[in-house]
Design a protein around this motif. Structure first.
Motif, mmCIF file in Angstrom:
data_model
loop_
_atom_site.group_PDB
_atom_site.id
_atom_site.type_symbol
_atom_site.label_atom_id
_atom_site.label_comp_id
_atom_site.label_asym_id
_atom_site.label_seq_id
_atom_site.Cartn_x
_atom_site.Cartn_y
_atom_site.Cartn_z
ATOM 1 N N LEU A 91 0.834 -1.199 0.000
ATOM 2 C CA LEU A 91 0.000 0.000 0.000
ATOM 3 C C LEU A 91 0.875 1.258 0.000
ATOM 4 N N ALA A 92 1.895 1.271 0.830
ATOM 5 C CA ALA A 92 2.801 2.422 0.891
ATOM 6 C C ALA A 92 3.460 2.662 -0.470
ATOM 7 N N MET A 93 3.931 1.584 -1.104
ATOM 8 C CA MET A 93 4.566 1.706 -2.425
ATOM 9 C C MET A 93 3.576 2.178 -3.485
ATOM 10 N N ASP A 94 2.379 1.608 -3.471
ATOM 11 C CA ASP A 94 1.376 1.996 -4.465
ATOM 12 C C ASP A 94 1.005 3.471 -4.336
ATOM 13 N N LEU A 95 0.830 3.918 -3.106
ATOM 14 C CA LEU A 95 0.509 5.329 -2.886
ATOM 15 C C LEU A 95 1.657 6.232 -3.334
ATOM 16 N N PHE A 96 2.876 5.838 -3.002
ATOM 17 C CA PHE A 96 4.060 6.589 -3.418
ATOM 18 C C PHE A 96 4.066 6.758 -4.940
ATOM 19 N N ASN A 97 3.837 5.668 -5.663
ATOM 20 C CA ASN A 97 3.844 5.718 -7.129
ATOM 21 C C ASN A 97 2.697 6.553 -7.683
ATOM 22 N N LYS A 98 1.527 6.492 -7.061
ATOM 23 C CA LYS A 98 0.391 7.307 -7.518
ATOM 24 C C LYS A 98 0.662 8.790 -7.313
ATOM 25 N N VAL A 99 1.368 9.118 -6.224
ATOM 26 C CA VAL A 99 1.747 10.515 -6.001
ATOM 27 C C VAL A 99 2.621 10.996 -7.155
ATOM 28 N N TRP A 100 3.599 10.176 -7.581
ATOM 29 C CA TRP A 100 4.472 10.586 -8.683
ATOM 30 C C TRP A 100 3.693 10.732 -9.980
ATOM 31 N N GLU A 101 2.713 9.879 -10.193
ATOM 32 C CA GLU A 101 1.886 10.021 -11.401
ATOM 33 C C GLU A 101 1.201 11.382 -11.408
ATOM 34 N N LEU A 102 0.675 11.783 -10.267
ATOM 35 C CA LEU A 102 0.022 13.088 -10.193
ATOM 36 C C LEU A 102 1.038 14.223 -10.299
ATOM 37 N N MET A 103 2.196 14.074 -9.673
ATOM 38 C CA MET A 103 3.203 15.130 -9.761
ATOM 39 C C MET A 103 3.669 15.341 -11.194
ATOM 40 N N ASP A 104 3.721 14.263 -11.968
ATOM 41 C CA ASP A 104 4.162 14.352 -13.357
ATOM 42 C C ASP A 104 3.081 14.874 -14.297
ATOM 43 N N TYR B 201 -5.155 17.976 -3.938
ATOM 44 C CA TYR B 201 -5.627 17.557 -2.615
ATOM 45 C C TYR B 201 -5.327 16.073 -2.396
ATOM 46 N N LEU B 202 -5.659 15.249 -3.384
ATOM 47 C CA LEU B 202 -5.388 13.813 -3.287
ATOM 48 C C LEU B 202 -3.889 13.531 -3.204
ATOM 49 N N MET B 203 -3.105 14.252 -3.982
ATOM 50 C CA MET B 203 -1.668 14.055 -4.005
ATOM 51 C C MET B 203 -1.072 14.277 -2.615
ATOM 52 N N VAL B 204 -1.483 15.330 -1.943
ATOM 53 C CA VAL B 204 -0.993 15.623 -0.596
ATOM 54 C C VAL B 204 -1.351 14.496 0.361
ATOM 55 N N HIS B 205 -2.594 14.078 0.323
ATOM 56 C CA HIS B 205 -3.033 13.074 1.296
ATOM 57 C C HIS B 205 -2.494 11.680 0.990
ATOM 58 N N MET B 206 -2.307 11.363 -0.273
ATOM 59 C CA MET B 206 -1.686 10.079 -0.604
ATOM 60 C C MET B 206 -0.229 10.052 -0.148
ATOM 61 N N ALA B 207 0.479 11.164 -0.302
ATOM 62 C CA ALA B 207 1.880 11.218 0.135
ATOM 63 C C ALA B 207 1.980 11.037 1.647
ATOM 64 N N HIS B 208 1.114 11.705 2.369
ATOM 65 C CA HIS B 208 1.128 11.559 3.832
ATOM 66 C C HIS B 208 0.725 10.150 4.257
ATOM 67 N N THR B 209 -0.227 9.570 3.567
ATOM 68 C CA THR B 209 -0.665 8.210 3.907
ATOM 69 C C THR B 209 0.436 7.206 3.612
ATOM 70 N N SER B 210 1.125 7.383 2.507
ATOM 71 C CA SER B 210 2.253 6.511 2.191
ATOM 72 C C SER B 210 3.291 6.579 3.305
ATOM 73 N N LEU B 211 3.640 7.785 3.723
ATOM 74 C CA LEU B 211 4.616 7.940 4.799
ATOM 75 C C LEU B 211 4.125 7.290 6.085
ATOM 76 N N TYR B 212 2.871 7.460 6.402
ATOM 77 C CA TYR B 212 2.305 6.843 7.609
ATOM 78 C C TYR B 212 2.566 5.334 7.600
ATOM 79 N N HIS B 213 2.310 4.704 6.480
ATOM 80 C CA HIS B 213 2.520 3.261 6.391
ATOM 81 C C HIS B 213 4.010 2.912 6.471
ATOM 82 N N TRP B 214 4.869 3.736 5.844
ATOM 83 C CA TRP B 214 6.306 3.466 5.951
ATOM 84 C C TRP B 214 6.790 3.607 7.388
ATOM 85 N N ILE B 215 6.239 4.554 8.114
ATOM 86 C CA ILE B 215 6.616 4.700 9.524
ATOM 87 C C ILE B 215 6.266 3.428 10.287
#
Length: 154
Positions: free
Chosen positions: A8-21, A31-45
């Motif tokens: 899940l953390a990896m998938d969210l990380f990759n989706k953030v990059w898709e939006l950033m690009d 809005y989604l990009m911000v929250h997906m990035a934070h959620t990815s980090l939460y899972h990595w923590i």
């Protein structure tokens, strides 16, 4: 659960990059990009290594740089740098920690700090040996240097 959370953390990380690009993100996508990035980090923590947490903090800082949000970009960039220093990360990771701080100060319009962190990133980039990492990093630093030059033309 641990493997599912990593995925899940990896998938969210990759989706953030898709939006950033994406060229023309909507406000909802930002809005989604911000929250997906934070959620990815939460899972990595929860299940990741210090390197995963560092990368998550760095990505969040880059997201906020893309959104021209100085305070959040700086906060997460400083956290990324702190993790690097605490874990003796050098080269590629340390250069990118400096890179994101340079971006933060570019947003703020602080030429001296932006340039200082770019120079630290360029110095650290010299020790990166893996060709693919070196190429990606150099491309990003060249792009950032160009933005700094354009922003601060006298």
């Amino acid at each position: 659960m641990s493997e599912e959370e990593k995925k899940l953390a990896m998938d969210l990380f990759n989706k953030v990059w898709e939006l950033m690009d994406k060229e023309n993100r909507t406000e909802d996508e930002n809005y989604l990009m911000v929250h997906m990035a934070h959620t990815s980090l939460y899972h990595w923590i929860s299940v990741g290594t210090p390197e995963n947490v560092y990368i998550g903090e760095w990505q969040i800082s880059r997201v906020y740089a893309a959104l021209n949000n100085f305070d959040s970009c700086l906060f997460h960039g400083e956290r990324a740098l702190k993790i690097c220093k605490e874990n003796d990360f050098t080269g590629f990771h340390l250069a990118y920690a400096y890179e994101t701080l340079s971006r933060a100060f570019l947003i703020k319009g602080n030429k001296s700090e932006s340039t200082k962190y770019l120079e630290l990133a360029l110095k650290e980039a010299r020790v990166v040996e893996e060709p693919e990492n070196k190429d990606i990093l150099q491309k990003d630093l060249d792009e950032l240097q160009s933005k700094i030059q354009i922003a601060f033309i006298s």
